[in-house]
Design an enzyme around this catalytic site. Structure first.
Site, PDB file in Angstrom:
ATOM      1  N   HIS A  17      -2.874 -16.564  36.653  1.00 21.10           N
ATOM      2  CA  HIS A  17      -1.425 -16.605  36.351  1.00 21.10           C
ATOM      3  C   HIS A  17      -1.152 -16.145  34.912  1.00 21.10           C
ATOM      4  O   HIS A  17      -0.627 -16.902  34.084  1.00 21.10           O
ATOM      5  CB  HIS A  17      -0.864 -18.017  36.584  1.00 21.10           C
ATOM      6  CG  HIS A  17       0.613 -18.022  36.824  1.00 21.10           C
ATOM      7  ND1 HIS A  17       1.231 -18.904  37.693  1.00 21.10           N
ATOM      8  CD2 HIS A  17       1.618 -17.245  36.313  1.00 21.10           C
ATOM      9  CE1 HIS A  17       2.540 -18.688  37.680  1.00 21.10           C
ATOM     10  NE2 HIS A  17       2.796 -17.685  36.846  1.00 21.10           N
ATOM     11  N   ARG A  44       4.658 -15.189  43.301  1.00 22.48           N
ATOM     12  CA  ARG A  44       4.216 -16.561  43.541  1.00 22.48           C
ATOM     13  C   ARG A  44       3.234 -16.550  44.711  1.00 22.48           C
ATOM     14  O   ARG A  44       3.452 -15.851  45.723  1.00 22.48           O
ATOM     15  CB  ARG A  44       5.409 -17.458  43.912  1.00 22.48           C
ATOM     16  CG  ARG A  44       6.249 -17.882  42.729  1.00 22.48           C
ATOM     17  CD  ARG A  44       5.444 -18.792  41.782  1.00 22.48           C
ATOM     18  NE  ARG A  44       6.196 -19.173  40.602  1.00 22.48           N
ATOM     19  CZ  ARG A  44       6.177 -18.508  39.446  1.00 22.48           C
ATOM     20  NH1 ARG A  44       5.456 -17.408  39.321  1.00 22.48           N
ATOM     21  NH2 ARG A  44       6.859 -18.950  38.411  1.00 22.48           N
ATOM     22  N   GLU A  73      -2.503 -23.877  42.171  1.00 17.39           N
ATOM     23  CA  GLU A  73      -3.022 -23.369  40.887  1.00 17.39           C
ATOM     24  C   GLU A  73      -3.568 -24.519  40.052  1.00 17.39           C
ATOM     25  O   GLU A  73      -2.837 -25.500  39.852  1.00 17.39           O
ATOM     26  CB  GLU A  73      -1.912 -22.618  40.133  1.00 17.39           C
ATOM     27  CG  GLU A  73      -1.511 -21.361  40.867  1.00 17.39           C
ATOM     28  CD  GLU A  73      -0.513 -20.480  40.096  1.00 17.39           C
ATOM     29  OE1 GLU A  73      -0.087 -20.871  38.996  1.00 17.39           O
ATOM     30  OE2 GLU A  73      -0.182 -19.405  40.604  1.00 17.39           O
TER      31      GLU A  73
HETATM   32  N1  LIG Z   1       3.022 -13.980  37.256  1.00 13.00           N
HETATM   33  C1  LIG Z   1       3.818 -14.333  36.269  1.00 13.00           C
HETATM   34  O1  LIG Z   1       3.384 -14.823  35.231  1.00 13.00           O
HETATM   35  C2  LIG Z   1       5.266 -14.105  36.402  1.00 13.00           C
HETATM   36  C3  LIG Z   1       5.850 -14.213  37.624  1.00 13.00           C
HETATM   37  N2  LIG Z   1       7.196 -14.008  37.757  1.00 13.00           N
HETATM   38  C4  LIG Z   1       7.730 -14.100  39.104  1.00 13.00           C
HETATM   39  O2  LIG Z   1       8.181 -12.824  39.492  1.00 13.00           O
HETATM   40  C5  LIG Z   1       9.241 -12.963  40.418  1.00 13.00           C
HETATM   41  C6  LIG Z   1      10.387 -12.035  40.019  1.00 13.00           C
HETATM   42  O3  LIG Z   1      10.894 -12.372  38.746  1.00 13.00           O
HETATM   43  P1  LIG Z   1      12.197 -11.637  38.190  1.00 13.00           P
HETATM   44  O4  LIG Z   1      12.128 -10.216  38.541  1.00 13.00           O
HETATM   45  O5  LIG Z   1      12.351 -12.020  36.786  1.00 13.00           O
HETATM   46  O6  LIG Z   1      13.312 -12.337  39.064  1.00 13.00           O
HETATM   47  P2  LIG Z   1      14.687 -11.700  39.539  1.00 13.00           P
HETATM   48  O7  LIG Z   1      15.518 -12.841  39.985  1.00 13.00           O
HETATM   49  O8  LIG Z   1      15.221 -10.776  38.505  1.00 13.00           O
HETATM   50  O9  LIG Z   1      14.282 -10.823  40.810  1.00 13.00           O
HETATM   51  C7  LIG Z   1      13.957 -11.358  42.039  1.00 13.00           C
HETATM   52  C8  LIG Z   1      14.508 -10.413  43.085  1.00 13.00           C
HETATM   53  O10 LIG Z   1      14.027 -10.857  44.355  1.00 13.00           O
HETATM   54  C9  LIG Z   1      15.053 -10.586  45.280  1.00 13.00           C
HETATM   55  N3  LIG Z   1      14.851 -11.306  46.525  1.00 13.00           N
HETATM   56  C10 LIG Z   1      15.270 -12.557  46.850  1.00 13.00           C
HETATM   57  N4  LIG Z   1      14.921 -12.823  48.111  1.00 13.00           N
HETATM   58  C11 LIG Z   1      14.273 -11.741  48.582  1.00 13.00           C
HETATM   59  C12 LIG Z   1      13.683 -11.419  49.827  1.00 13.00           C
HETATM   60  N5  LIG Z   1      13.690 -12.288  50.845  1.00 13.00           N
HETATM   61  N6  LIG Z   1      13.120 -10.206  49.976  1.00 13.00           N
HETATM   62  C13 LIG Z   1      13.109  -9.325  48.951  1.00 13.00           C
HETATM   63  N7  LIG Z   1      13.668  -9.572  47.762  1.00 13.00           N
HETATM   64  C14 LIG Z   1      14.232 -10.773  47.578  1.00 13.00           C
HETATM   65  C15 LIG Z   1      16.309 -10.949  44.550  1.00 13.00           C
HETATM   66  O11 LIG Z   1      17.436 -10.329  45.130  1.00 13.00           O
HETATM   67  C16 LIG Z   1      16.019 -10.423  43.167  1.00 13.00           C
HETATM   68  O12 LIG Z   1      16.540  -9.106  43.003  1.00 13.00           O
HETATM   69  C17 LIG Z   1       9.588 -14.438  40.445  1.00 13.00           C
HETATM   70  O13 LIG Z   1       8.924 -15.045  41.525  1.00 13.00           O
HETATM   71  C18 LIG Z   1       8.983 -14.950  39.177  1.00 13.00           C
HETATM   72  O14 LIG Z   1       8.702 -16.299  39.260  1.00 13.00           O
HETATM   73  C19 LIG Z   1       7.992 -13.673  36.704  1.00 13.00           C
HETATM   74  C20 LIG Z   1       7.466 -13.585  35.458  1.00 13.00           C
HETATM   75  C21 LIG Z   1       6.067 -13.843  35.193  1.00 13.00           C
HETATM   76  O1  LIG Z   2       8.047 -16.903  34.436  1.00 12.41           O
HETATM   77  C1  LIG Z   2       7.424 -17.061  35.489  1.00 12.41           C
HETATM   78  O2  LIG Z   2       7.950 -17.124  36.597  1.00 12.41           O
HETATM   79  C2  LIG Z   2       5.987 -17.186  35.452  1.00 12.41           C
HETATM   80  O3  LIG Z   2       5.367 -17.220  36.478  1.00 12.41           O
HETATM   81  C3  LIG Z   2       5.306 -17.366  34.157  1.00 12.41           C
HETATM   82  O4  LIG Z   2       4.640 -18.581  34.259  1.00 12.41           O
HETATM   83  P1  LIG Z   2       4.045 -19.281  32.963  1.00 12.41           P
HETATM   84  O5  LIG Z   2       5.183 -19.596  32.083  1.00 12.41           O
HETATM   85  O6  LIG Z   2       3.091 -18.300  32.344  1.00 12.41           O
HETATM   86  O7  LIG Z   2       3.370 -20.504  33.489  1.00 12.41           O
END
Ligand SMILES: NC(=O)C1=CN([C@@H]2O[C@H](COP(=O)(O)OP(=O)(O)OC[C@H]3O[C@@H](n4cnc5c(N)ncnc54)[C@H](O)[C@@H]3O)[C@@H](O)[C@H]2O)C=CC1
Ligand SMILES: O=C(O)C(=O)COP(=O)(O)O
Length: 597
Positions: A333, A285, A314
């Protein structure tokens, strides 16, 4: 009742486990009708609505894969309306039972307020729920579900794409060649092999990035305060402190959620601790980086390059110094944007939203405890008992005496960690609060509502010996520091006390104050304290009989023969005021109270 409630769609989160999604709607409906008399009120409504073809309406506010839309259409009216302004969203939402969004829609407090209680579930078709005001959702009893797994690989692959593209200047070189240039010396890159990558946030995406980076020959470390070390070790990754991660990394890849704790976690102070020439990837993010500080760090040469998929705002402003920076590559994104991920996310969220609208407890609930289906099946009669005990207890409180502290005691032979009482506590809270307010209480907002009303609910266990075949022996609800409309409901300890058990699957009231009674918890109940003497049951029974009020159950609990006794009478219909007065006028009756369940 099944036909009078349907359009309200009030409580989707607590339903009879028998009304499970695998049942066709018609048969589910007939189950409701058969069991209706004893069903806890809100358990019925959603399915009844569907059976009467009062389909719920789902607003899909951002592009969702077709497979998900098709799934939704089988159950609901689907309104796809993209690019709504905040005002338009607030206007539309009052006509919707569910809302599905991605990251581009702010589901603010105003949205929940504008829905005026109709919105029952918000589905986030993706992982990050930082665009949904969770506190407001919870306060409004609205369930929030996400699709946490279907886009993990897509996001990890995009992270790796950005990492490699950044290291080899792919984006800049592409723009250069398209503008007619041939700049081989300008775009000399850096190698990844042997370099240290710090994965910040070792969750689903972070661990997949780590796995892939290992395959590229990188040395991978990770920082995540909550990740188990053995999971990291299993893929050859060392978990290290935040400071060690940022100080030793050649590349830093961000994969944590945006929370108050992670907001601007990379800032002037932390950039100053990094290795000169560090390269940063962000597919998490935008808000986890102080973007102005990043521009300063790029200009100062601390950060050699950054590859960004996400931004605080965004889309970012057109003149964003960060996006325009020549050592920054950016994508709009796109982390979750693969055909495969979007199909998967759409199905995952559609199933979760339909399930929630049907009343199932969602496995991907973000703001409610998850209760597995088999636990729910077992707890069903206790859930009913819990709500009814709450309802009885609050009706026994004398008006004006306030209710601040309620103690709930569960007597069980089960090990404490083998009995999840959150559902029971929520239902007791529902029973305690709904009869005295206009608030609608469910599993999502029960604790919040209790707290908001200054009601403290404490829980205690009595561990019983014996076979733990049933989850609970009895539940006791005690209301402290209040007066009662029925003095006999006050126990020796000076608290209003009601106790109940489940017998043959049916909830029974088994104790009021210090008096043992036994009456099924259905219809309504009249409690009378009397001097124990022959003929009392007959006298009261004939007063009710004259009124054509059907008595379902009667029981008398007494201290000793010919001393005081409490008679509990279960009635199917509400007696008239005159009949109640006649009961009160029976000379041996010292006090009585009529309680609705
Ligand atoms: N760019 C995009 O389109 C996408 C972005 N994301 C983003 O990616 C990130 C991770 O997603 P997931 O792996 O599915 O979530 P997840 O919940 O599986 O992993 C997040 C991890 O961050 C850790 N965490 C929490 N606070 C923390 C801190 N202060 N320092 C270090 N680690 C910390 C948690 O313990 C957890 O293991 C989220 O922000 C999600 O919104 C996810 C999918 C698509
Ligand atoms: O799953 C997430 O956290 C994402 O950032 C993906 O975002 P989107 O559904 O592509 O707008």
């Amino acid at each position: 009742m099944a036909t009078s409630a349907p359009r309200t769609l009030r409580s989707p989160f607590l339903m009879t486990p028998s009304l499970n999604s695998r049942l066709p709607l018609r048969s589910a409906f007939s189950v409701v009708l058969r069991t209706n008399r004893r069903a806890v009120k809100p358990l019925v409504v959603v399915v009844s609505a569907a059976a009467l073809d009062a389909k719920p309406t789902v607003l899909v506010a951002e592009k969702l894969g077709e497979a998900g839309i098709e799934l939704l259409k089988e159950f609901a009216n689907v309104d796809c309306a993209y690019n709504l302004s905040p005002e338009e969203l607030c206007t539309k939402i009052s006509l919707c039972d569910a809302l599905i969004v991605r990251s581009g829609t702010k589901v603010s407090r105003e949205v929940f307020e504008s829905s005026a209680g109709r919105l029952k579930v918000v589905g986030r078709a993706g992982v990050g729920i930082d665009n949904v005001d969770l506190s407001a959702a919870t306060e409004h009893g609205c369930l929030v579900v996400n699709a946490p797994t279907a886009n993990t690989i897509a996001a990890a692959e995009h992270g790796i794409a950005l990492l490699t593209a950044m290291a080899r200047n792919v984006a800049q070189a592409d723009a250069s060649i398209k503008s007619g240039k041939w700049q081989r010396n300008k775009y000399v890159g850096v190698s990844l092999v042997g370099k240290t990558l710090a994965v910040m946030g070792f969750g689903k995406v972070g661990s997949e990035v780590a796995r892939r980076a290992k395959g590229l020959g990188m040395h991978v470390i990770a920082h995540d305060p909550y990740a188990p070390a053995d999971r990291a070790r299993a893929i050859g990754v060392d978990l290290v402190s935040f400071d060690e991660a940022i100080a030793t990394a050649d590349f830093i890849s961000l994969h944590m959620p945006l929370t108050p704790a992670t907001s601007k976690i990379l800032n002037d102070g932390t950039f100053a601790k990094m290795k000169k020439g560090v390269r940063i990837v962000n597919v998490a993010r935008g808000g986890v980086i102080d973007e102005e500080a990043l521009v300063r760090a790029l200009d100062a040469g601390i950060v050699a390059q950054a590859a960004l998929d996400v931004f605080t705002q965004e889309p970012p402003p057109k003149d964003s110094k960060l996006v325009q920076h020549e050592r920054v590559i950016a994508t709009p994104h796109l982390g979750a944007s693969t055909m495969e991920a979007q199909e998967g996310v759409a199905i995952e969220i559609a199933e979760a939203v339909v399930g929630a609208l049907k009343g199932e407890l969602a496995a991907t609930a973000v703001n409610a405890p998850m209760v597995p289906a088999e636990v729910l099946t077992e707890l069903k009669p206790y859930v009913e008992l819990a709500e009814k005990l709450g309802r009885l207890a609050v009706q026994l409180v004398a008006g004006g005496s306030g209710m601040k502290t309620v103690k709930v005691t569960y007597a069980s032979a089960r090990a404490p960690d083998d009995l999840d009482t959150r559902l029971l506590r929520a239902m007791i809270t529902k029973g305690l609060i709904e009869p005295i307010s206009s608030v609608f209480v469910n599993l999502v907002n029960a604790d919040f509502t209790a707290k908001q009303r200054g009601l403290r609910i404490t829980e205690e266990r009595i561990s019983l010996d014996g076979s733990p075949e049933t989850p609970l022996d009895f539940i006791q609800v005690q209301v402290a520091n209040v007066e009662s409309r029925f003095a006999s409901a006050i126990s020796e300890a000076g608290e209003i006390k009601v106790e109940g058990r489940v017998k043959d699957g049916i909830p029974h009231l088994t104790k009021v104050g210090s008096f043992e009674v036994d009456v099924t918890l259905e219809g309504s109940i009249i409690l009378c304290r009397q001097v124990d003497q022959p003929g009392m049951i007959g006298k009261v029974g004939s007063i009710l009989g004259e009124e054509n009020v059907n008595v379902s159950f009667m029981s008398v609990g007494r201290i000793a023969p010919r001393k005081q006794a409490v008679m509990a009478i279960g009635v199917d219909d509400q007696p008239s005021k005159e009949a109640l007065k006649k009961i009160g006028d029976v000379p041996a009756i010292e006090e009585f109270v009529f309680l609705k369940l």
